[in-house]
Enzyme design. Structure first.
Site, PDB file in Angstrom:
ATOM      1  N   HIS A  82       0.855  -1.182   0.000  1.00 36.49           N
ATOM      2  CA  HIS A  82       0.000   0.000   0.000  1.00 36.49           C
ATOM      3  C   HIS A  82       0.891   1.231   0.000  1.00 36.49           C
ATOM      4  O   HIS A  82       1.855   1.310   0.764  1.00 36.49           O
ATOM      5  CB  HIS A  82      -0.879   0.026   1.256  1.00 36.49           C
ATOM      6  CG  HIS A  82      -1.660   1.303   1.388  1.00 36.49           C
ATOM      7  ND1 HIS A  82      -2.835   1.520   0.708  1.00 36.49           N
ATOM      8  CD2 HIS A  82      -1.396   2.443   2.080  1.00 36.49           C
ATOM      9  CE1 HIS A  82      -3.271   2.740   0.986  1.00 36.49           C
ATOM     10  NE2 HIS A  82      -2.424   3.322   1.811  1.00 36.49           N
ATOM     11  N   ASP A 161     -15.802   1.698   6.775  1.00 33.50           N
ATOM     12  CA  ASP A 161     -14.801   2.736   6.487  1.00 33.50           C
ATOM     13  C   ASP A 161     -15.303   3.695   5.426  1.00 33.50           C
ATOM     14  O   ASP A 161     -15.116   4.910   5.540  1.00 33.50           O
ATOM     15  CB  ASP A 161     -13.465   2.111   6.053  1.00 33.50           C
ATOM     16  CG  ASP A 161     -12.502   3.186   5.595  1.00 33.50           C
ATOM     17  OD1 ASP A 161     -12.124   4.020   6.442  1.00 33.50           O
ATOM     18  OD2 ASP A 161     -12.170   3.248   4.394  1.00 33.50           O
ATOM     19  N   ARG A 168     -16.027  11.880   7.783  1.00 30.69           N
ATOM     20  CA  ARG A 168     -14.805  12.593   8.215  1.00 30.69           C
ATOM     21  C   ARG A 168     -14.461  13.719   7.246  1.00 30.69           C
ATOM     22  O   ARG A 168     -14.023  14.800   7.654  1.00 30.69           O
ATOM     23  CB  ARG A 168     -13.630  11.611   8.305  1.00 30.69           C
ATOM     24  CG  ARG A 168     -13.708  10.677   9.507  1.00 30.69           C
ATOM     25  CD  ARG A 168     -12.688   9.554   9.386  1.00 30.69           C
ATOM     26  NE  ARG A 168     -11.337  10.038   9.232  1.00 30.69           N
ATOM     27  CZ  ARG A 168     -10.363   9.365   8.604  1.00 30.69           C
ATOM     28  NH1 ARG A 168     -10.586   8.185   8.083  1.00 30.69           N
ATOM     29  NH2 ARG A 168      -9.159   9.872   8.509  1.00 30.69           N
ATOM     30  N   SER A 183      -8.434   3.376   9.014  1.00 31.93           N
ATOM     31  CA  SER A 183      -9.113   3.433   7.719  1.00 31.93           C
ATOM     32  C   SER A 183      -8.316   2.642   6.674  1.00 31.93           C
ATOM     33  O   SER A 183      -8.844   1.769   5.980  1.00 31.93           O
ATOM     34  CB  SER A 183      -9.268   4.899   7.315  1.00 31.93           C
ATOM     35  OG  SER A 183      -9.621   5.027   5.967  1.00 31.93           O
ATOM     36  N   LYS A 187      -9.028  -1.782   5.225  1.00 34.98           N
ATOM     37  CA  LYS A 187      -9.173  -2.243   3.847  1.00 34.98           C
ATOM     38  C   LYS A 187      -8.090  -3.271   3.507  1.00 34.98           C
ATOM     39  O   LYS A 187      -8.338  -4.256   2.832  1.00 34.98           O
ATOM     40  CB  LYS A 187      -9.118  -1.052   2.887  1.00 34.98           C
ATOM     41  CG  LYS A 187     -10.387  -0.198   2.991  1.00 34.98           C
ATOM     42  CD  LYS A 187     -10.275   1.135   2.297  1.00 34.98           C
ATOM     43  CE  LYS A 187      -9.436   2.127   3.033  1.00 34.98           C
ATOM     44  NZ  LYS A 187      -9.643   3.533   2.740  1.00 34.98           N
TER      45      LYS A 187
HETATM   46  N1  URA Z   1      -6.576   7.034   2.945  1.00 32.23           N
HETATM   47  C1  URA Z   1      -7.558   6.271   3.495  1.00 32.23           C
HETATM   48  O1  URA Z   1      -7.943   5.229   2.960  1.00 32.23           O
HETATM   49  N2  URA Z   1      -8.088   6.693   4.669  1.00 32.23           N
HETATM   50  C2  URA Z   1      -7.685   7.809   5.308  1.00 32.23           C
HETATM   51  O2  URA Z   1      -8.188   8.110   6.367  1.00 32.23           O
HETATM   52  C3  URA Z   1      -6.679   8.586   4.709  1.00 32.23           C
HETATM   53  C4  URA Z   1      -6.133   8.177   3.521  1.00 32.23           C
END
Ligand code: URA
Length: 441
Positions: A82, A161, A168, A183, A187
């Site tokens: 990631h 999320d 958010r 967050s 994933k």
């Molecule tokens: N990328 C995400 O997936 N979540 C966040 O909170 C910030 C960046």
């Protein structure tokens, strides 16, 4: 359990228990808890933070709010990466075929970019016909047959999320370390990998501006993964200047192809070798590349020899893309106009401002200002120089690829003085500022 009590508890700085966290994640995902109560709780978390156990519990509750992918029919040990996103970051396009070329299957879900340049999916869609929306059965078939597949993230992955992130975004609670870390990691954990390499970017072209911020976020994410039983490592990499030469979708695909053929820019080649080496180390149990130094040497050798290009080709073919465009990247979308920028002065390059280059690239049309904007795959900027280079006035520094005069002019205005000069020699910027290794946390 009552949501107003949980909000007060967090507001007073107390830690929430696992069952309290599962209560509000489950309730909010199901629509039983209203946005105004969730927003109040998020703001309390923003100010009071969360300890390690709370952050892990939050991540697991969000990950388990939807499907948890099981990749065991594809491989015994799935490895994923990631990137927190940086200007010119086309690393996945090179690293994933490179790792797959070692016989380590890659079955990855990626995101789209919002902001300066597109994400991996947008870059891949520069190739005509490339399908990032495969069904789960197709995703598994391509992974098994080609050894590598990259698709868009399924909506059924971590739905909590998705809902919380949208809230958010409009309540001033994005920039909270436990909320960002949970967050991203929810994933990643739902996507089924056993080993995860995080490429946490820092500098002018990244979300995290300082080494301290990037290290703290990387540590929080690595801790979550370790506590969830995953093998974890995070690299802290510099994007004060763009990574490699190309910024913009088709230009980045072309640069990825060159790199996979062993002809990439040295900084980008080295960056890819390092990320791939960490993925190989995690996946390489019992293999000769299960130690980092061995993995690095092997990844470098394979990349220089051009041997991983075939793996990219197989993926493009498996996902319906026009292979002739990567065999000959001149067939990728090309912009109508090219405009060269030359050095205004002689000396040494002290800064190449990645953020200004990113905004100029967005102005050309390569990225999105809003979620549903169309992007222009052909446009972008090539940055032919690096910080520390000696230049003479008139040397070529950048090439802008534009599709109309108006956006070219606007991008030039946006770019402004994106290059700074020094009369004295300077050190090149480091590629990496350190590593956070899950074995040490
Ligand atoms: N990328 C995400 O997936 N979540 C966040 O909170 C910030 C960046």
């Amino acid at each position: 359990m009552r949501m107003d009590e949980l909000i007060e508890k967090k507001r007073e700085g107390q830690a929430l228990t696992e069952s309290e966290i599962r209560f509000f994640i489950g309730g909010y995902t199901a629509g039983d808890i209203p946005d105004y109560q969730m927003a109040a709780l998020l703001m309390a978390i923003y100010f009071q933070g969360m300890n390690r156990a709370e952050t892990v519990n939050l991540t697991m509750a969000m990950a388990e709010s939807g499907d948890m992918l099981d990749l065991s029919d594809i491989c015994d040990y799935a490895v994923d990466k990631h990137s927190s996103g940086g200007v010119g970051d086309k690393t996945s396009l090179v690293v994933l075929p490179l790792v797959a070329s070692f016989g380590v299957p890659i079955a990855k879900m990626s995101g789209r970019g919002l902001g300066a340049t597109g994400g991996t999916l947008d870059k891949l869609e520069s190739i005509s016909g490339f399908n990032v929306n495969l069904s789960e059965a197709e995703f598994r078939r391509v992974a098994r047959e080609a050894g590598i597949v990259i698709v868009g993230q399924s909506k059924s992955l971590a739905p909590a999320d998705g809902k919380i992130y949208a809230l958010r975004d409009v309540t001033g609670t994005v920039a909270s370390r436990p909320l960002i870390a949970s967050s991203i990691m929810s994933k990643k954990l739902a996507a089924g990998a056993s080993g995860i390499v995080l490429d946490v970017k820092l500098g002018r072209g990244a979300f995290m501006k300082t080494l301290e911020e990037a290290r703290a976020l990387a540590t929080a994410m690595v801790q979550i993964g370790v506590d969830a039983g995953r093998d974890m490592v995070a690299l802290l990499s510099d994007v004060n200047q763009p990574l490699g030469v190309a910024v913009g979708n088709a230009l980045e695909v072309a640069e990825a192809v060159r790199t996979l053929r062993g002809e990439g820019p040295p900084d980008f080649h080295q960056h890819c070798v390092e990320v791939a080496a960490h993925m190989l180390r995690l996946a390489g149990k019992g293999e000769r590349w299960s130690e980092l130094a061995g993995a690095r040497a092997e990844a470098d050798r394979v990349l220089k020899a051009g041997a991983a290009f075939e793996d990219l080709r197989r993926m493009v073919e498996g996902q319906g893309g026009d292979v002739s465009q990567i065999d000959d990247p001149r067939k990728l979308p090309q912009a109508k106009l090219r405009y060269n920028l030359h050095a205004r002065a002689s000396g040494y390059l002290a800064a190449i401002l990645a953020d200004q280059i990113a905004w100029a690239t967005l102005t050309l049309g390569a990225g999105r200002r809003a979620k549903d904007d169309e992007i222009d795959h052909a446009v972008g900027i090539e940055v032919h120089c690096n910080v520390g280079d000696a230049v003479t006035a008139g040397d070529l520094l950048m090439t802008l690829h534009a599709n109309d005069e108006a956006s070219l002019q606007a991008a030039l205005d946006e770019l402004g003085a994106a290059v700074e000069y020094s009369p004295a020699p300077l050190e090149p910027l480091p590629l990496f500022h350190g590593v956070v290794d899950g074995r040490e946390l």
